[in-house]
Design a protein around this motif. Structure first.
Motif, mmCIF file in Angstrom:
data_model
loop_
_atom_site.group_PDB
_atom_site.id
_atom_site.type_symbol
_atom_site.label_atom_id
_atom_site.label_comp_id
_atom_site.label_asym_id
_atom_site.label_seq_id
_atom_site.Cartn_x
_atom_site.Cartn_y
_atom_site.Cartn_z
ATOM 1 N N HIS A 548 1.184 -1.297 0.255
ATOM 2 C CA HIS A 548 -0.534 0.150 0.308
ATOM 3 C C HIS A 548 0.939 1.343 0.328
ATOM 4 C CE1 HIS A 548 -4.045 -1.926 1.320
ATOM 5 N NE2 HIS A 548 -3.949 -2.432 0.302
ATOM 6 N N SER A 549 0.183 2.369 -0.469
ATOM 7 C CA SER A 549 0.904 3.853 -0.963
ATOM 8 C C SER A 549 1.691 4.207 0.399
ATOM 9 C CB SER A 549 0.648 4.442 -1.411
ATOM 10 O OG SER A 549 -0.937 5.078 -0.479
ATOM 11 N N GLU A 550 0.911 3.856 1.836
ATOM 12 C CA GLU A 550 1.764 4.681 2.954
ATOM 13 C C GLU A 550 3.022 4.046 3.035
ATOM 14 O OE1 GLU A 550 -1.896 3.658 2.322
ATOM 15 O OE2 GLU A 550 -2.419 3.572 4.033
ATOM 16 N N LYS A 551 2.525 2.896 3.149
ATOM 17 C CA LYS A 551 3.756 1.733 3.362
ATOM 18 C C LYS A 551 5.349 2.292 2.376
ATOM 19 C CE LYS A 551 1.375 -2.319 5.546
ATOM 20 N NZ LYS A 551 -0.292 -2.026 4.992
ATOM 21 N N LEU A 552 5.064 2.210 1.664
ATOM 22 C CA LEU A 552 5.944 2.847 1.121
ATOM 23 C C LEU A 552 7.139 4.092 0.690
ATOM 24 C CD1 LEU A 552 3.895 1.552 -3.077
ATOM 25 C CD2 LEU A 552 6.306 0.363 -2.587
ATOM 26 N N ALA A 553 5.616 5.213 1.225
ATOM 27 C CA ALA A 553 6.057 5.934 1.627
ATOM 28 C C ALA A 553 7.098 5.769 2.875
ATOM 29 C CB ALA A 553 4.851 7.613 1.944
ATOM 30 N N VAL A 554 6.232 5.212 3.642
ATOM 31 C CA VAL A 554 7.483 5.326 5.064
ATOM 32 C C VAL A 554 8.615 4.247 4.762
ATOM 33 C CG1 VAL A 554 7.397 4.261 7.654
ATOM 34 C CG2 VAL A 554 5.150 5.080 6.589
ATOM 35 N N ALA A 555 8.812 3.212 3.838
ATOM 36 C CA ALA A 555 9.655 3.006 3.772
ATOM 37 C C ALA A 555 10.735 3.875 3.271
ATOM 38 C CB ALA A 555 9.621 2.010 2.578
ATOM 39 N N PHE A 556 10.145 4.907 1.820
ATOM 40 C CA PHE A 556 11.133 5.767 2.007
ATOM 41 C C PHE A 556 11.770 6.894 2.335
ATOM 42 C CE2 PHE A 556 11.581 9.863 -0.508
ATOM 43 C CZ PHE A 556 12.811 9.853 -1.151
ATOM 44 N N GLY A 557 11.005 7.173 3.124
ATOM 45 C CA GLY A 557 11.104 7.489 4.852
ATOM 46 C C GLY A 557 12.350 7.326 5.300
ATOM 47 N N LEU A 558 12.115 6.751 6.215
ATOM 48 C CA LEU A 558 13.263 5.886 6.975
ATOM 49 C C LEU A 558 14.820 5.017 5.721
ATOM 50 C CD1 LEU A 558 10.980 3.267 8.708
ATOM 51 C CD2 LEU A 558 11.594 4.508 9.765
ATOM 52 N N MET A 559 14.499 5.664 4.433
ATOM 53 C CA MET A 559 15.869 4.965 3.812
ATOM 54 C C MET A 559 16.641 6.559 3.978
ATOM 55 S SD MET A 559 14.681 2.757 0.636
ATOM 56 C CE MET A 559 15.569 3.298 0.245
ATOM 57 N N ASN A 560 15.410 7.692 3.935
ATOM 58 C CA ASN A 560 15.958 8.490 3.859
ATOM 59 C C ASN A 560 16.619 9.881 4.912
ATOM 60 O OD1 ASN A 560 16.408 9.116 0.182
ATOM 61 N ND2 ASN A 560 14.921 7.346 0.951
ATOM 62 N N THR A 561 16.346 9.673 6.201
ATOM 63 C CA THR A 561 16.475 10.643 7.512
ATOM 64 C C THR A 561 16.829 9.862 8.102
ATOM 65 O OG1 THR A 561 14.098 9.833 8.232
ATOM 66 C CG2 THR A 561 13.716 11.693 5.931
ATOM 67 N N LEU A 562 17.208 10.863 9.121
ATOM 68 C CA LEU A 562 18.244 10.899 10.504
ATOM 69 C C LEU A 562 17.502 10.341 10.870
ATOM 70 C CD1 LEU A 562 20.134 13.976 10.793
ATOM 71 C CD2 LEU A 562 20.560 11.697 9.773
ATOM 72 N N PRO A 563 17.478 9.165 11.674
ATOM 73 C CA PRO A 563 16.869 8.413 13.334
ATOM 74 C C PRO A 563 15.652 9.199 13.548
ATOM 75 C CG PRO A 563 18.721 7.994 12.942
ATOM 76 C CD PRO A 563 19.310 8.109 12.107
ATOM 77 N N ARG A 564 15.110 9.253 14.097
ATOM 78 C CA ARG A 564 14.696 9.831 14.779
ATOM 79 C C ARG A 564 13.268 11.061 14.403
ATOM 80 N NH1 ARG A 564 16.034 9.728 21.585
ATOM 81 N NH2 ARG A 564 16.483 7.131 21.425
ATOM 82 N N THR A 565 13.471 11.418 12.925
ATOM 83 C CA THR A 565 13.140 12.459 12.028
ATOM 84 C C THR A 565 11.808 12.180 12.239
ATOM 85 O OG1 THR A 565 15.589 12.919 11.129
ATOM 86 C CG2 THR A 565 12.983 14.077 10.122
#
Length: 616
Positions: A548-565
């Motif tokens: 689902h699209s929000e899971k893909l967005a979350v995965a992308f966010g976890l890959m491209n942001t610093l921890p705890r962002t």
């Protein structure tokens, strides 16, 4: 009563634009001294003064009794403009017709102002027919070459979305100004053809702030928010934006959930000492609320010395989509104590807040009193919100009664709210009652309800009934919107669709998402695939909800942001049960705050919990 004074003094008094009471005294003085027949300029001044004070009927009576041969062209124009301002489009047409008849008899000649005012009047009507008639008169009288008249015609055809006619007027013009170009751009933008609007915009020899505002608002109106912000950035490199541009750009940020860009625009306003009008402040409150920063929305609101109804409405609506129903009611009550009258949007906002917080008593009181206390006639949106409020709280029979007794015909949103309540409370029997009622009302138009009932049966595992409904519907696929989510990183909005394969990092995202699903599975997450088709394997069901699209967005966010962002995501549809479960688990495992704005409201996931408290 004024004492006996000279004609010249009376004329000078009228030129000072006195109040209506004094105009009437002067009028009486003119009559008693029998001055009207000897000095027409006094009648002219009287008509002008009555029109200035909006005494249209009195001005018209003087105009109709004007001594022969006829009022001058200026007075004809003033009368036509006055009717145009009150959006009475028939009288300007009638006056123009009278004027043209007199032209043949005594030489009263319409000028460019005459046609401009009549065309503007036609623009306010609901039919293009009169506008086309006036256009014919313009052609017959040879006014097509006049710049102002041609510009008015382009604008009129643009309002009625007759872009071919607008373009035909434009190409025949021997002289064009920035208004000509902007009106044509606006015509295509209103028609939703932003590609053609952009082509004409590029050709414009000179652009002003209105031209840019037309393009940016056009992109926002078409849902092309990224393009709107791109044009905004291009504009500010060349000139200072006006209020309309800033409001539209903030609206684009709000739709995208682009906090970075919205915050930057707010900083730009402060840095350049742009006056924050009520519209700009309302847009800032709305932007911060829809970007997940209701605290910043409060800060903007609290800095307003005397908030108006629009400021209050924006904050109330923002609190509501965050599920802060009690706060929305509190702000609503504060507005009432400050003697501000709510409008229909205000009431809709507070009802929405009550719905998402289970405040049945407060919501019912507001709904039932909105007409008596504030003169607001309930519209279908208000009924839909009230049905949703009752249904979510479990009052299914009462919600059904409201839907059946509405003073306006309920639309699909009302029935969707009722059937969603049946799903929430797992009451398929009541769902069947609703569908049977729909079948009686709309024998050939209830497929949308069938889909919702099918989903309800699926959530209860009644696959035999799901199959029966699909057979009745001819196995047609649901034509609902495709799930789409956006995540904003450093001012760049990234879009994901369900089972996306076109994002540049999609391979890495799929690998990351697989890892995520494995990790949250270790802490107890199990995929909720109750809504997925029954005729596939359990493994395939889990795979279907995993992308689902929000899971893909979350995965992308976890890959491209610093921890705890914090991750901020916007979705065009309601978040499904499985994604809700998964995001709670992800927030705990990865120690992240995940803020999701779906079609209905905000969900803030922290440490394995959601701000909605499962009431959604």
């Amino acid at each position: 009563m004024l004492s006996q004074i000279s004609k010249k003094s009376l004329s000078q008094l009228l030129k000072k634009r006195p109040p209506t009471s004094q105009i009437k005294q002067i009028h009486a003085q003119i009559i008693t001294q029998s001055l009207s027949s000897s000095r027409l300029f006094l009648i002219d001044s009287l008509i002008h003064s009555y029109l200035h004070t909006r005494n249209l009927d009195t001005a018209r009576a003087l105009f109709d009794d004007y001594p022969l041969p006829s009022p001058p062209t200026l007075l004809w124009n003033l009368m036509i403009r006055a009717y145009s301002k009150v959006q009475d489009f028939l009288e300007p047409i009638y006056l123009l017709h009278r004027m043209l008849n007199l032209e043949n008899q005594i030489g009263v000649v319409p000028d460019d102002y005459t046609f401009n005012f009549v065309i503007t009047s036609c623009t306010h009507q609901n039919s293009i027919v009169y506008g086309e008639i006036v256009h014919g008169m313009v052609v017959k009288k040879g006014w097509c070459a006049n710049l102002c008249v041609a510009n008015s015609l382009i604008n009129m055809y643009g309002v009625f979305r007759k872009v071919d006619d607008a373009y035909a007027v434009f190409v025949k013009m021997s002289d064009r100004d920035v208004f000509s170009w902007t009106s044509l751009v606006s015509a295509y933008a209103k028609n939703g053809d932003m590609c053609r609007a952009d082509e004409i915009f590029v050709e414009m020899p000179v652009k002003n702030e209105v031209s840019w505002a037309v393009m940016i608002s056009g992109f926002v109106g078409c849902g092309k928010y990224v393009d709107a912000l791109s044009f905004f950035r291009e504009m500010i490199a060349q000139m200072r934006p006006n209020e309309a541009v800033l409001v539209c750009s903030l609206s684009a940020c709000a739709h995208l959930g682009s906090l970075y860009e919205g915050d930057w625009i707010h900083g730009y306003i402060d840095k350049n000492e742009i006056v924050e009008t009520s519209n700009i402040k309302t847009a800032l409150i709305d932007m911060y609320a829809k970007c997940g920063r209701i605290d910043c929305a409060y800060i903007v609101f609290n800095k307003i010395p005397r908030p108006d109804v629009h400021n209050f409405t924006s904050l109330i609506s923002g609190l509501s989509i965050h599920g802060l129903g009690y706060d929305a009611v509190r702000v609503f009550n504060r507005m009432l104590t400050e003697n501000l009258k709510p409008n229909g949007v205000t009431v809709l906002g507070v009802l929405n807040g009550c719905s998402h917080s289970g405040l049945v008593h407060h919501g019912s009181s507001i709904f039932h009193n909105m007409e008596d206390l504030w003169g607001i006639t309930p519209k279908i949106e208000h009924y839909g919100c009230y049905v949703d409020l009752l249904g979510r709280a479990g009052y299914l029979a009462k919600a059904f009664g409201v839907a059946k007794s509405m003073t306006v015909n309920p639309d699909v949103a009302v029935w969707r709210a009722l059937l969603s309540a049946c799903r929430i409370h797992r009451n398929s029997d009541f769902g069947e009652r609703v569908i049977n009622h729909l079948e009686q009302l709309y024998p050939s138009c209830y497929d949308g309800g069938k889909v919702l009932l099918s989903n309800l049966y699926a959530s209860l595992g009644k696959w035999d009934k799901v199959a029966k409904i699909r057979n009745v519907m001819g196995l047609r696929k649901n034509q609902s919107d495709i799930g789409c989510s956006w995540i904003d990183l450093n001012g760049v909005s990234h879009e994901f669709r369900v089972a996306d394969v076109i994002h540049p990092q999609i391979i890495e995202i799929q690998i990351k998402l697989t890892e995520i699903m494995q990790r949250i599975g270790l802490v107890g997450y199990t995929a909720d695939s109750s809504h997925v088709s029954f005729d596939i394997s359990e493994e395939d069901k889990e795979h279907a909800v995993a992308w689902h699209s929000e899971k893909l967005a979350v995965a992308f966010g976890l890959m491209n942001t610093l921890p705890r962002t914090s991750l901020r995501i916007v979705k065009n549809l309601r978040t499904c049960d499985d994604c809700h479960l998964a995001l709670k688990a992800i927030s705990k495992v990865y120690d992240r705050e995940i803020i999701v704005r779906d079609r209905c409201r905000f969900h803030t996931f922290r440490e394995g919990y959601c701000s909605c408290n499962e009431y959604w």
